[in-house]
Design a protein around this motif. Structure first.
Motif, PDB file in Angstrom:
ATOM      1  N   LEU A 128     -25.712  15.279  44.095  1.00  0.00           N
ATOM      2  CA  LEU A 128     -25.134  15.207  42.313  1.00  0.00           C
ATOM      3  C   LEU A 128     -23.512  15.741  42.780  1.00  0.00           C
ATOM      4  CD1 LEU A 128     -24.830  14.704  39.799  1.00  0.00           C
ATOM      5  CD2 LEU A 128     -26.130  16.974  39.197  1.00  0.00           C
ATOM      6  N   ARG A 129     -22.473  14.949  43.587  1.00  0.00           N
ATOM      7  CA  ARG A 129     -21.207  14.974  43.445  1.00  0.00           C
ATOM      8  C   ARG A 129     -20.257  15.053  41.925  1.00  0.00           C
ATOM      9  NH1 ARG A 129     -18.730  11.602  47.453  1.00  0.00           N
ATOM     10  NH2 ARG A 129     -20.641  12.204  48.669  1.00  0.00           N
ATOM     11  N   GLU A 130     -19.040  16.357  41.932  1.00  0.00           N
ATOM     12  CA  GLU A 130     -18.156  16.152  41.065  1.00  0.00           C
ATOM     13  C   GLU A 130     -17.013  15.409  41.512  1.00  0.00           C
ATOM     14  OE1 GLU A 130     -16.014  19.211  38.009  1.00  0.00           O
ATOM     15  OE2 GLU A 130     -17.102  20.246  39.727  1.00  0.00           O
ATOM     16  N   VAL A 131     -16.853  14.442  41.474  1.00  0.00           N
ATOM     17  CA  VAL A 131     -15.759  13.482  41.379  1.00  0.00           C
ATOM     18  C   VAL A 131     -14.068  14.089  40.502  1.00  0.00           C
ATOM     19  CG1 VAL A 131     -15.941  12.253  42.248  1.00  0.00           C
ATOM     20  CG2 VAL A 131     -16.392  11.649  40.142  1.00  0.00           C
ATOM     21  N   ALA A 132     -13.520  12.931  40.401  1.00  0.00           N
ATOM     22  CA  ALA A 132     -11.704  13.145  39.121  1.00  0.00           C
ATOM     23  C   ALA A 132     -12.648  13.028  37.760  1.00  0.00           C
ATOM     24  CB  ALA A 132     -11.054  12.097  39.674  1.00  0.00           C
ATOM     25  N   PRO A 141     -23.167  11.739  52.815  1.00  0.00           N
ATOM     26  CA  PRO A 141     -22.713  11.246  54.415  1.00  0.00           C
ATOM     27  C   PRO A 141     -22.943  11.344  55.798  1.00  0.00           C
ATOM     28  CG  PRO A 141     -20.738  12.608  53.459  1.00  0.00           C
ATOM     29  CD  PRO A 141     -22.878  13.040  52.638  1.00  0.00           C
ATOM     30  N   ALA A 142     -23.768  12.047  55.584  1.00  0.00           N
ATOM     31  CA  ALA A 142     -24.661  11.453  56.920  1.00  0.00           C
ATOM     32  C   ALA A 142     -25.891  10.792  56.572  1.00  0.00           C
ATOM     33  CB  ALA A 142     -25.811  13.365  56.951  1.00  0.00           C
ATOM     34  N   HIS A 143     -25.838   9.918  55.863  1.00  0.00           N
ATOM     35  CA  HIS A 143     -26.855   8.748  56.256  1.00  0.00           C
ATOM     36  C   HIS A 143     -25.824   7.180  55.782  1.00  0.00           C
ATOM     37  CE1 HIS A 143     -30.591  11.363  55.532  1.00  0.00           C
ATOM     38  NE2 HIS A 143     -29.966  11.671  54.547  1.00  0.00           N
ATOM     39  N   ASP A 144     -24.322   7.948  56.317  1.00  0.00           N
ATOM     40  CA  ASP A 144     -23.921   6.509  56.194  1.00  0.00           C
ATOM     41  C   ASP A 144     -23.952   4.804  56.672  1.00  0.00           C
ATOM     42  OD1 ASP A 144     -21.901   7.600  54.004  1.00  0.00           O
ATOM     43  OD2 ASP A 144     -20.910   8.599  55.422  1.00  0.00           O
TER      44      ASP A 144
END
Length: 252
Positions: A128-132, A141-144
């Motif tokens: 769960l990432r906070e963006v603008a 990103p490890a599973h890109d």
């Protein structure tokens, strides 16, 4: 003193008794160890030595809920983040669940920590990432690499605009021949029709009695993809055709 006058010799009783007992019983039983070599003392069998087994793995105690945690609120927020196709700001989330913004902010932090494995659980493959513009679930990103492979497969599986138009003609005009499809679309549909047949969306359903041309129709796979039970559940095409006829008339 004469022999008659001599006192009679008395035979000891103990040797006689031993002799008589020896004649009546085997010598070994009467006098144990008389002829056999002495028995060696046998050591008692040693008890097997048990090697110590592996120590049991420590069992993590169940995690106690965080003070002030609200499981119902956390579940509701998780459902919103999964269903959302864009980042959600805290004010929108708070209005949706009808909770104070501060309470929602704490719940968001709990969910983020839980996904990151901060509180002792397993770290998940998404975060769960906070963006603008708010908060949203993202793959780590490890599973890109694996995510990119999936997207390439799905992109390759999409139908082109020409294939979609041809499929629409078959769905609404079936059974229809290749020539009839080409006349409606005003282009050659040979390669596109082969693609639709290969995908299992269109199939041969017979031959025209007049021309002998192969007729095509849709398959059950197309119905499953559209989520309908029969071709009769397709939306009516007449209103769209009327608009198209009006546009052609104006163009003339």
């Amino acid at each position: 003193m004469t022999d008659d006058a001599r006192p009679a010799r008395r035979t000891p009783q103990e040797p006689v008794a031993l002799l008589l007992a020896g004649l009546a019983a085997p010598v070994e039983e009467a006098v144990p160890g008389l002829f056999s070599p002495p028995r060696r003392a046998t050591a008692a069998p040693a008890e097997p030595v048990l090697e110590p087994g592996p120590e049991p793995l420590p069992v993590a105690p169940p995690r106690s809920p965080e003070p002030g945690a609200d499981a119902a609120l956390d579940e509701a927020l998780e459902a919103l983040f999964v269903a959302a196709d864009r980042p959600l700001d805290l004010l929108t989330v708070a209005s949706t669940v009808e909770r104070p913004v501060g309470q929602v902010r704490r719940a968001v932090q709990r969910i983020r920590d839980d996904l990151d494995g901060v509180r002792g659980g397993r770290r998940r493959g998404f975060e769960l990432r906070e963006v603008a513009t708010g908060w949203r679930l993202y793959a780590r990103p490890a599973h890109d690499a694996v995510v990119r492979s999936l997207l390439e497969i799905e992109t390759a599986g999409r139908l082109s605009q020409a294939a979609l138009e041809t499929l629409a003609v078959v769905a609404y005009r079936q059974p229809v021949s290749r020539g009839q499809i080409g006349a409606i679309r005003a282009v050659s549909v040979d390669s596109v029709l082969k693609t639709l047949v290969a995908r299992g969306l269109v199939e041969e359903v017979g031959r025209s009695e007049e021309t002998g041309a192969t007729l095509y129709g849709t398959t059950e796979d197309l119905l499953a993809a559209l989520g309908i039970r029969s071709i009769d559940e397709l939306p009516p095409l007449a209103p769209l055709l009327e608009d198209a006829e009006d546009a052609r008339a104006v163009a003339r």
